[in-house]
Design a protein around this motif. Structure first.
Motif, PDB file in Angstrom:
ATOM      1  N   ASP A  22       0.872  -1.174   0.000  1.00 52.02           N
ATOM      2  CA  ASP A  22       0.000   0.000   0.000  1.00 52.02           C
ATOM      3  C   ASP A  22       0.912   1.227   0.000  1.00 52.02           C
ATOM      4  OD1 ASP A  22      -1.708   2.121   0.520  1.00 52.02           O
ATOM      5  OD2 ASP A  22      -2.935   0.983   1.934  1.00 52.02           O
ATOM      6  N   HIS A  23       1.022   1.878  -1.147  1.00 49.32           N
ATOM      7  CA  HIS A  23       1.934   3.017  -1.286  1.00 49.32           C
ATOM      8  C   HIS A  23       1.397   4.272  -0.586  1.00 49.32           C
ATOM      9  CE1 HIS A  23       4.752   0.958  -3.877  1.00 49.32           C
ATOM     10  NE2 HIS A  23       3.734   0.510  -4.598  1.00 49.32           N
ATOM     11  N   ASP A  24       0.090   4.351  -0.395  1.00 46.52           N
ATOM     12  CA  ASP A  24      -0.485   5.520   0.276  1.00 46.52           C
ATOM     13  C   ASP A  24      -0.095   5.559   1.756  1.00 46.52           C
ATOM     14  OD1 ASP A  24      -1.747   6.282  -2.102  1.00 46.52           O
ATOM     15  OD2 ASP A  24      -3.515   5.059  -1.648  1.00 46.52           O
ATOM     16  N   THR A  25      -0.090   4.408   2.418  1.00 49.77           N
ATOM     17  CA  THR A  25       0.226   4.353   3.851  1.00 49.77           C
ATOM     18  C   THR A  25       1.650   3.864   4.108  1.00 49.77           C
ATOM     19  OG1 THR A  25      -0.660   2.112   4.034  1.00 49.77           O
ATOM     20  CG2 THR A  25      -2.177   3.940   4.465  1.00 49.77           C
ATOM     21  N   GLU A  31       1.146 -12.402   2.339  1.00 46.09           N
ATOM     22  CA  GLU A  31       0.056 -13.363   2.528  1.00 46.09           C
ATOM     23  C   GLU A  31       0.519 -14.714   2.010  1.00 46.09           C
ATOM     24  OE1 GLU A  31      -2.670 -12.412   4.007  1.00 46.09           O
ATOM     25  OE2 GLU A  31      -2.556 -10.247   3.775  1.00 46.09           O
ATOM     26  N   GLY A  32       0.249 -15.736   2.760  1.00 50.67           N
ATOM     27  CA  GLY A  32       0.512 -17.042   2.193  1.00 50.67           C
ATOM     28  C   GLY A  32       1.275 -17.977   3.085  1.00 50.67           C
ATOM     29  N   PRO A  81       0.775  -7.217   9.647  1.00 55.16           N
ATOM     30  CA  PRO A  81       0.361  -8.625   9.665  1.00 55.16           C
ATOM     31  C   PRO A  81      -0.508  -8.984   8.454  1.00 55.16           C
ATOM     32  CG  PRO A  81      -0.515  -7.442  11.584  1.00 55.16           C
ATOM     33  CD  PRO A  81       0.244  -6.462  10.760  1.00 55.16           C
ATOM     34  N   PRO A  82      -0.591 -10.276   8.135  1.00 51.24           N
ATOM     35  CA  PRO A  82      -1.457 -10.713   7.032  1.00 51.24           C
ATOM     36  C   PRO A  82      -2.898 -10.243   7.227  1.00 51.24           C
ATOM     37  CG  PRO A  82      -0.056 -12.506   7.742  1.00 51.24           C
ATOM     38  CD  PRO A  82       0.142 -11.388   8.729  1.00 51.24           C
ATOM     39  N   LYS A  83      -3.564 -10.011   6.133  1.00 46.79           N
ATOM     40  CA  LYS A  83      -4.958  -9.575   6.062  1.00 46.79           C
ATOM     41  C   LYS A  83      -5.195  -8.201   6.683  1.00 46.79           C
ATOM     42  CE  LYS A  83      -7.069 -14.085   5.705  1.00 46.79           C
ATOM     43  NZ  LYS A  83      -6.130 -15.114   5.986  1.00 46.79           N
ATOM     44  N   SER A  84      -4.144  -7.393   6.812  1.00 51.22           N
ATOM     45  CA  SER A  84      -4.321  -6.060   7.377  1.00 51.22           C
ATOM     46  C   SER A  84      -4.458  -4.978   6.305  1.00 51.22           C
ATOM     47  CB  SER A  84      -3.161  -5.718   8.310  1.00 51.22           C
ATOM     48  OG  SER A  84      -1.940  -5.742   7.610  1.00 51.22           O
ATOM     49  N   ILE A  85      -4.109  -5.273   5.060  1.00 45.26           N
ATOM     50  CA  ILE A  85      -4.224  -4.288   3.992  1.00 45.26           C
ATOM     51  C   ILE A  85      -5.416  -4.630   3.088  1.00 45.26           C
ATOM     52  CG2 ILE A  85      -3.094  -3.291   1.948  1.00 45.26           C
ATOM     53  CD1 ILE A  85      -0.428  -3.678   3.407  1.00 45.26           C
TER      54      ILE A  85
END
Length: 91
Positions: A22-25, A31-32, A81-85
């Protein structure tokens, strides 16, 4: 006959990991391993269509994942952490 061989090859392929940035934040996550990339890619395209600046990359079982993480951390990105974006519900 060739379709069947292709299917078998794909089913035995090594699992993939997915890097989402996420380049904005200025954050990223890994993931995986994931079994199916389609739901992730769909959600990333939806986020981009909504105005977010998100990109993704796939990794196999090699050291490129470690190089990716190091490069982004050096550039000032924070690992989350995974699933945070991006997150999706299984349907």
């Amino acid at each position: 006959m060739s379709i069947r061989r292709h299917w078998r090859r794909r089913r035995t392929a090594a699992p993939l990991s997915l890097a989402i940035v996420d380049h904005d934040t200025r954050r990223f996550t890994i993931e995986g391993p994931i079994d199916c990339e389609e739901p992730w890619v769909v959600e990333i395209f939806r986020a981009n269509k909504a105005g977010r600046n998100i990109e993704f990359s796939f990794f196999g079982e090699d050291k490129s994942k470690m190089v990716f993480v190091e490069d982004y951390q050096v550039s000032g990105y924070e690992e989350w952490p995974p699933k945070s974006i991006i997150w999706f519900s299984a349907r």
